[in-house]
Structures are given as structure tokens and as C-alpha cells.
Motif scaffolding. Structure first.
Motif: not given
Length: 114
Positions: A38-48, A59-63, A92-98
Motif C-alpha cells: 500500500d505504501a508503494l502503490r499510494h502516496d498517503a504515507l508519504f503525504e502524512r 520536501v523533495d517531491p520525487t520521494l 531510494r524511494v523504497l528505502k525511505h518508505r521502509m
């Protein structure tokens, strides 16, 4: 090009990020896989997370990139959780989410072409 990331949570009970509202809440391999997918498919976690920053607009929007086709499978072996994430997102995006989800309580074991 999609990659397959082999991740391990050495202790599923400890696999929690520093901010509880962003952290894994899962118990069991399949539940961890669902939450990461879910965290990879959607941006809700990133936005929070972004809105918690001192200057969210800086914040770097590419994250916040997402991959609607990302898949994650999970297996539990005693306390250890093994996850396999297949995604076109950069590492780097996957690592940030993890880091948000599990803090420092995870390991990237291998990366292969999908």
C-alpha cells in the motif's frame, strides 16, 4: 524497469518506525507485505510524513513517487519476516518508505531485475 527487492525484518515485533502514526502496525508476514505494498502503490504515507516536516513545501517531491503495479509478498519464520517487493520505484524511494514504516529494524538483502 522493475526490480525485485529482498527485505528482511529480523524481528517483526521490533519493526516499527520512530513515528507511530507512520509505522507498521502489522503482525505476520502477509500483513507486513500488505502495508508495504500500500505504501508503494499510494502516496498517503508519504503525504502524512511530508506534512509533519518543518517546511513541507521544501520536501523533495520525487520521494512521493508511487507505483500502482507494485507487489509485495511476505513470509514469517519465527520472529523474522521476509518480504519481496517488486516495483519500478527507485531504491531510494523504497528505502525511505521502509525507514518510515520500520525505522532501522530492517535489512535489504538483495536486489535483482524483475
Amino acid at each position: 524497469m522493475a526490480a525485485r527487492y529482498y527485505l528482511t525484518l529480523p524481528d517483526g515485533n521490533a519493526a516499527r518506525g520512530e513515528e507511530p502514526s507512520l509505522s507498521f502496525t502489522a503482525q505476520g508476514g502477509e500483513a507486513f507485505a500488505e502495508q508495504l505494498q500500500d505504501a508503494l502503490r499510494h502516496d498517503a504515507l508519504f503525504e502524512r510524513w511530508r506534512l509533519m516536516q518543518d517546511d513541507p513545501d521544501e520536501v523533495d517531491p520525487t520521494l512521493g513517487a508511487t507505483d500502482p503495479d507494485a507487489t509485495v509478498s511476505g513470509e514469517q519464520h519465527h520472529l523474522r519476516i521476509n518480504l519481496v517487493a517488486t516495483t519500478s520505484l527507485p531504491g531510494r524511494v523504497l528505502k525511505h518508505r521502509m525507514r518510515l514504516l520500520a525505522g532501522r529494524h530492517w535489512e535489504l538483502r538483495d536486489v535483482t531485475s524483475a
